[in-house]
Design a protein around this motif. Structure first.
Motif, PDB file in Angstrom:
ATOM      1  N   ILE A   1       0.856  -1.194   0.000  1.00 28.65           N
ATOM      2  CA  ILE A   1       0.000   0.000   0.000  1.00 28.65           C
ATOM      3  C   ILE A   1       0.883   1.233   0.000  1.00 28.65           C
ATOM      4  CG2 ILE A   1      -1.771   1.287   1.262  1.00 28.65           C
ATOM      5  CD1 ILE A   1      -2.640  -1.446   2.454  1.00 28.65           C
ATOM      6  N   LEU A   2       0.695   2.096  -0.972  1.00 34.56           N
ATOM      7  CA  LEU A   2       1.493   3.309  -1.143  1.00 34.56           C
ATOM      8  C   LEU A   2       0.654   4.521  -0.746  1.00 34.56           C
ATOM      9  CD1 LEU A   2       4.166   4.538  -2.374  1.00 34.56           C
ATOM     10  CD2 LEU A   2       2.874   4.740  -4.523  1.00 34.56           C
ATOM     11  N   VAL A   3       1.235   5.408   0.067  1.00 30.51           N
ATOM     12  CA  VAL A   3       0.529   6.609   0.523  1.00 30.51           C
ATOM     13  C   VAL A   3       1.246   7.842  -0.019  1.00 30.51           C
ATOM     14  CG1 VAL A   3      -0.404   7.875   2.490  1.00 30.51           C
ATOM     15  CG2 VAL A   3      -0.113   5.382   2.643  1.00 30.51           C
ATOM     16  N   LEU A   4       0.535   8.637  -0.802  1.00 25.89           N
ATOM     17  CA  LEU A   4       1.091   9.811  -1.456  1.00 25.89           C
ATOM     18  C   LEU A   4       0.410  11.078  -0.944  1.00 25.89           C
ATOM     19  CD1 LEU A   4       1.132   8.447  -5.129  1.00 25.89           C
ATOM     20  CD2 LEU A   4       2.983   8.381  -3.440  1.00 25.89           C
ATOM     21  N   GLY A   5       1.180  12.122  -0.755  1.00 29.41           N
ATOM     22  CA  GLY A   5       0.637  13.389  -0.270  1.00 29.41           C
ATOM     23  C   GLY A   5       0.519  14.412  -1.382  1.00 29.41           C
ATOM     24  N   LEU A   6      -0.682  14.931  -1.593  1.00 26.11           N
ATOM     25  CA  LEU A   6      -0.931  15.992  -2.572  1.00 26.11           C
ATOM     26  C   LEU A   6      -1.042  17.325  -1.844  1.00 26.11           C
ATOM     27  CD1 LEU A   6      -3.601  14.289  -4.865  1.00 26.11           C
ATOM     28  CD2 LEU A   6      -1.162  14.625  -5.364  1.00 26.11           C
ATOM     29  N   SER A   7      -0.520  18.382  -2.457  1.00 22.29           N
ATOM     30  CA  SER A   7      -0.481  19.673  -1.777  1.00 22.29           C
ATOM     31  C   SER A   7      -1.681  20.565  -2.100  1.00 22.29           C
ATOM     32  CB  SER A   7       0.811  20.413  -2.141  1.00 22.29           C
ATOM     33  OG  SER A   7       0.867  20.667  -3.522  1.00 22.29           O
ATOM     34  N   ARG A   8      -2.621  20.068  -2.898  1.00 22.26           N
ATOM     35  CA  ARG A   8      -3.756  20.906  -3.274  1.00 22.26           C
ATOM     36  C   ARG A   8      -5.068  20.180  -3.071  1.00 22.26           C
ATOM     37  NH1 ARG A   8      -1.571  24.062  -8.667  1.00 22.26           N
ATOM     38  NH2 ARG A   8       0.433  24.609  -7.771  1.00 22.26           N
ATOM     39  N   GLN A   9      -6.075  20.920  -2.724  1.00 19.95           N
ATOM     40  CA  GLN A   9      -7.406  20.356  -2.601  1.00 19.95           C
ATOM     41  C   GLN A   9      -7.885  19.860  -3.958  1.00 19.95           C
ATOM     42  OE1 GLN A   9      -9.508  23.700  -0.978  1.00 19.95           O
ATOM     43  NE2 GLN A   9      -9.095  23.113   1.133  1.00 19.95           N
ATOM     44  N   LEU A  10      -8.758  18.881  -3.937  1.00 22.52           N
ATOM     45  CA  LEU A  10      -9.296  18.321  -5.165  1.00 22.52           C
ATOM     46  C   LEU A  10     -10.518  19.114  -5.613  1.00 22.52           C
ATOM     47  CD1 LEU A  10      -9.066  14.530  -4.215  1.00 22.52           C
ATOM     48  CD2 LEU A  10      -7.385  15.932  -5.431  1.00 22.52           C
ATOM     49  N   THR A  11     -10.784  19.059  -6.917  1.00 20.01           N
ATOM     50  CA  THR A  11     -11.965  19.735  -7.451  1.00 20.01           C
ATOM     51  C   THR A  11     -12.861  18.795  -8.246  1.00 20.01           C
ATOM     52  OG1 THR A  11     -10.747  20.439  -9.429  1.00 20.01           O
ATOM     53  CG2 THR A  11     -10.763  21.950  -7.558  1.00 20.01           C
ATOM     54  N   GLY A  12     -12.407  17.578  -8.548  1.00 20.91           N
ATOM     55  CA  GLY A  12     -13.239  16.629  -9.270  1.00 20.91           C
ATOM     56  C   GLY A  12     -12.417  15.726 -10.164  1.00 20.91           C
TER      57      GLY A  12
ATOM     58  N   SER B   1      -4.045  29.038  -0.370  1.00 17.10           N
ATOM     59  CA  SER B   1      -3.480  28.554   0.876  1.00 17.10           C
ATOM     60  C   SER B   1      -2.709  27.244   0.713  1.00 17.10           C
ATOM     61  CB  SER B   1      -4.604  28.354   1.896  1.00 17.10           C
ATOM     62  OG  SER B   1      -4.092  27.884   3.118  1.00 17.10           O
ATOM     63  N   GLY B   2      -1.434  27.259   1.094  1.00 12.30           N
ATOM     64  CA  GLY B   2      -0.631  26.052   1.161  1.00 12.30           C
ATOM     65  C   GLY B   2      -0.078  25.525  -0.136  1.00 12.30           C
TER      66      GLY B   2
ATOM     67  N   GLU C   1      -6.920  32.435   0.386  1.00 13.40           N
ATOM     68  CA  GLU C   1      -8.139  31.647   0.212  1.00 13.40           C
ATOM     69  C   GLU C   1      -7.804  30.166   0.061  1.00 13.40           C
ATOM     70  OE1 GLU C   1     -11.024  32.880   0.469  1.00 13.40           O
ATOM     71  OE2 GLU C   1     -10.942  34.999  -0.074  1.00 13.40           O
ATOM     72  N   ASP C   2      -8.795  29.307   0.296  1.00 12.92           N
ATOM     73  CA  ASP C   2      -8.606  27.893  -0.002  1.00 12.92           C
ATOM     74  C   ASP C   2      -8.501  27.715  -1.513  1.00 12.92           C
ATOM     75  OD1 ASP C   2     -11.313  26.733  -1.213  1.00 12.92           O
ATOM     76  OD2 ASP C   2     -11.843  28.176   0.346  1.00 12.92           O
ATOM     77  N   PHE C   3      -7.937  26.597  -1.924  1.00 11.77           N
ATOM     78  CA  PHE C   3      -7.586  26.394  -3.317  1.00 11.77           C
ATOM     79  C   PHE C   3      -8.786  26.529  -4.257  1.00 11.77           C
ATOM     80  CE2 PHE C   3      -6.767  23.433  -6.927  1.00 11.77           C
ATOM     81  CZ  PHE C   3      -5.737  24.143  -7.504  1.00 11.77           C
ATOM     82  N   GLY C   4      -9.883  25.856  -3.942  1.00  7.94           N
ATOM     83  CA  GLY C   4     -11.049  25.892  -4.829  1.00  7.94           C
ATOM     84  C   GLY C   4     -11.602  27.292  -5.006  1.00  7.94           C
ATOM     85  N   THR C   5     -11.718  28.020  -3.893  1.00  8.71           N
ATOM     86  CA  THR C   5     -12.216  29.393  -3.955  1.00  8.71           C
ATOM     87  C   THR C   5     -11.287  30.268  -4.773  1.00  8.71           C
ATOM     88  OG1 THR C   5     -13.291  29.153  -1.799  1.00  8.71           O
ATOM     89  CG2 THR C   5     -12.869  31.411  -2.575  1.00  8.71           C
ATOM     90  N   TRP C   6      -9.986  30.105  -4.536  1.00  7.69           N
ATOM     91  CA  TRP C   6      -8.988  30.910  -5.245  1.00  7.69           C
ATOM     92  C   TRP C   6      -9.041  30.659  -6.751  1.00  7.69           C
ATOM     93  CZ3 TRP C   6      -4.704  29.537  -8.128  1.00  7.69           C
ATOM     94  CH2 TRP C   6      -3.764  30.538  -8.369  1.00  7.69           C
TER      95      TRP C   6
END
Length: 520
Positions: free
Chosen positions: A46-57, A371-372, A400-405
């Motif tokens: 099991i591989l765990v990867l970290g993404l730095s941005r919120q998802l949008t779809g 943000s972030g 702002e959060d990513f989606g809003t921005w």
């Protein structure tokens, strides 16, 4: 494309939500049934990867970030071609291709390829993916990636795709490495874009737009067998969250660390760290519909007012140089303009230009952040605000959060200035400059910069590499003289990785599980 700051920042709980939209049905379930450290999960495949941005779809027709949606898209969807981490273009769904006319390319597809439900993954399905973006009334944000160069697409048989282009388009195969192929019937039945039918090596097991996704192998995939029995993507949208995840051993690979924070893991028994070159180039973009940013002298003054070399040295602490007055840089980009150089740090010149523009006492302006998202963005923008303040420009930073921005920067009411870095995901000269053309949703020129747009269109249609270079130089000269952005620096690609893994960091920031293997 965003961020907050460092270890002192509070971090919301990062556990994946129990309720998630399932990949190929309307059922919901936990993102993963596993628990324990990422190192322990790694031993279970099991591989765990970290993404730095919120998802949008998950709809590939909507443009997504390589550090977010698009990395998941690349794992679950086929593309006609694919770029490796070493910048080699290779076949994917297309086994071969050739230019079959002055404005035509033909691609030959894998026979017998299927989607995850067993339905044919054929040329007709690829045509549908193009047609939905080429439709005159489309609202899909990914339309600009094909409308600028594709005229029409046809499927004379299930394994042959003919693309009629608006010119020679010498880099058509490169452009298609980030064109992901969805299933017409599935997308039509699931218009919210929160689930997906896989055409690539993995399929969605569960999906939570706020927290991440879990993938499992697609048994119907036509290509090499997926490496991992499960892949977990976690959203780590702040620097503090990324640092905390590594300190707690809850990820195997993650990107976008402030270089100074990598020192926290210098003696780690779990992780190696790295800093390498990236295809991303940091800029500040302008909404020229807002005065006084419609004045070229003001935009030039802002470029002169920022000490880019000092910021690179004192905050980023990496071996980089300011962008040479253009939005591309070596070694990633195949073309650069050799005649341009960085805007020098010259606050006296900045004040003179402001006075000449009619603003001897400066003005107030808003700078929007996501943000972030970008490496060391928060301390950098604080310094930029101070330096602009020194020449009379009073900066208000809005985070702002990513989606809003994203929504704001693509709207008619975009912020006056916004900190942003881009990667097209492939090194196409025209595509790299197209991002700054008036046709791009994040461009806000008043009036439209038709000269630049026309040059980029001519560059796209160039028939020889010599013509490409000449037109590229003209277009970048225009962007420089008009100061259509603040040219900052190439963003470093920073990361932590479990010591038990092999991985070549992809300069475009693709975080593709197919690129990651266990050390023997």
């Amino acid at each position: 494309m965003r961020r907050t700051t460092r270890l002192q920042a509070s971090v919301a709980g990062l556990a994946l939500a129990a309720a998630a939209v399932a990949g190929c049905s309307s059922a919901s379930g936990a993102t993963s049934s596993t628990s324990g450290s990422a190192s322990a999960l790694l031993k279970q495949g099991i591989l765990v990867l970290g993404l730095s941005r919120q998802l949008t779809g998950l709809d590939p027709g909507k443009s997504g970030s390589v550090d977010g949606d698009s990395s998941i898209d690349r794992a679950i969807y086929a593309s006609l071609t694919i770029y490796t981490a070493t910048d080699q273009l290779e076949p994917d769904l297309a086994t071969s291709w050739k230019q079959t006319g002055s404005a035509q390319w033909t691609f030959y597809l894998q026979p017998g390829a299927k989607f995850a439900n067993g339905t044919p993954l054929d040329a007709a399905q690829v045509v549908w993916n193009f047609d939905r973006l080429l439709a005159p009334n489309t609202t899909l944000s990914g339309a600009s990636t094909v409308k600028t160069w594709v005229k029409s697409v046809a499927a004379p048989n299930p394994t042959t795709l003919v693309i009629n282009t608006l010119g020679p388009i010498l880099d058509a195969p490169e452009r298609l490495s980030a064109f992901f192929i969805a299933n017409e019937q599935y997308v039509t039945a699931h218009p919210n874009g929160l689930s997906a039918l896989a055409s690539g090596p993995y399929e969605i097991k569960s999906y939570d737009i706020e927290n991440g996704a879990t993938l499992v192998p697609n048994p119907d995939y036509y290509g090499p067998k997926p490496t991992w029995k499960e892949v977990i993507y976690k959203i780590l949208s702040t620097e503090a969250a990324r640092v905390q995840a590594a300190e707690a051993d809850t990820i195997d690979v993650a990107l976008q660390y402030d270089p100074t924070d990598l020192r926290l893991f210098a003696n780690s028994s779990v992780y190696d760290t790295g800093i390498t070159t990236s295809s991303w180039n940091n800029t500040i973009r302008f909404n020229e519909a807002i005065k006084p940013l419609n004045n070229v002298l003001v935009r030039q003054a802002i470029n002169y007012a920022i000490d880019k070399t000092a910021i690179i040295k004192n905050i980023l602490d990496v071996n980089e140089q300011p962008l040479a007055g253009q939005v591309v840089s070596k070694p990633y980009d195949t073309l650069v303009n050799p005649t341009l150089s960085p805007y020098p740090y010259d606050p006296t010149k900045a004040k003179q230009l402001l006075a000449e523009a009619g603003y001897p006492n400066g003005f107030s302006v808003e700078l929007a952040l996501s943000s972030g998202t970008y490496v060391a963005q928060d301390p950098i923008t604080q310094v930029i605000a101070q330096e602009l303040g020194a020449v009379g420009i009073k900066v208000s930073i809005v985070n702002e959060d990513f989606g809003t921005w994203v929504d704001q920067t693509e709207s008619a009411n975009a912020p006056a200035m916004y900190y942003i870095a881009y990667s097209s995901g492939y090194p196409s000269p025209a595509a790299r400059l197209q991002i700054y053309a008036d046709s791009d949703l994040q461009s806000h020129y008043d009036p439209p910069d038709t000269a630049y747009d026309e040059l980029v269109q001519e560059l796209q249609n160039a028939a020889t590499t010599a013509q490409q270079q000449a037109l590229f130089d003209e277009a970048t000269d225009n962007l420089y003289q008009e100061a259509q952005a603040v040219f900052l620096w190439p963003q470093p690609l920073t990361y932590v990785i479990n010591k038990d893994l092999n991985w070549i960091p992809n300069p475009a920031h693709w975080l593709d599980p197919q690129d990651i293997t266990l050390k023997s």
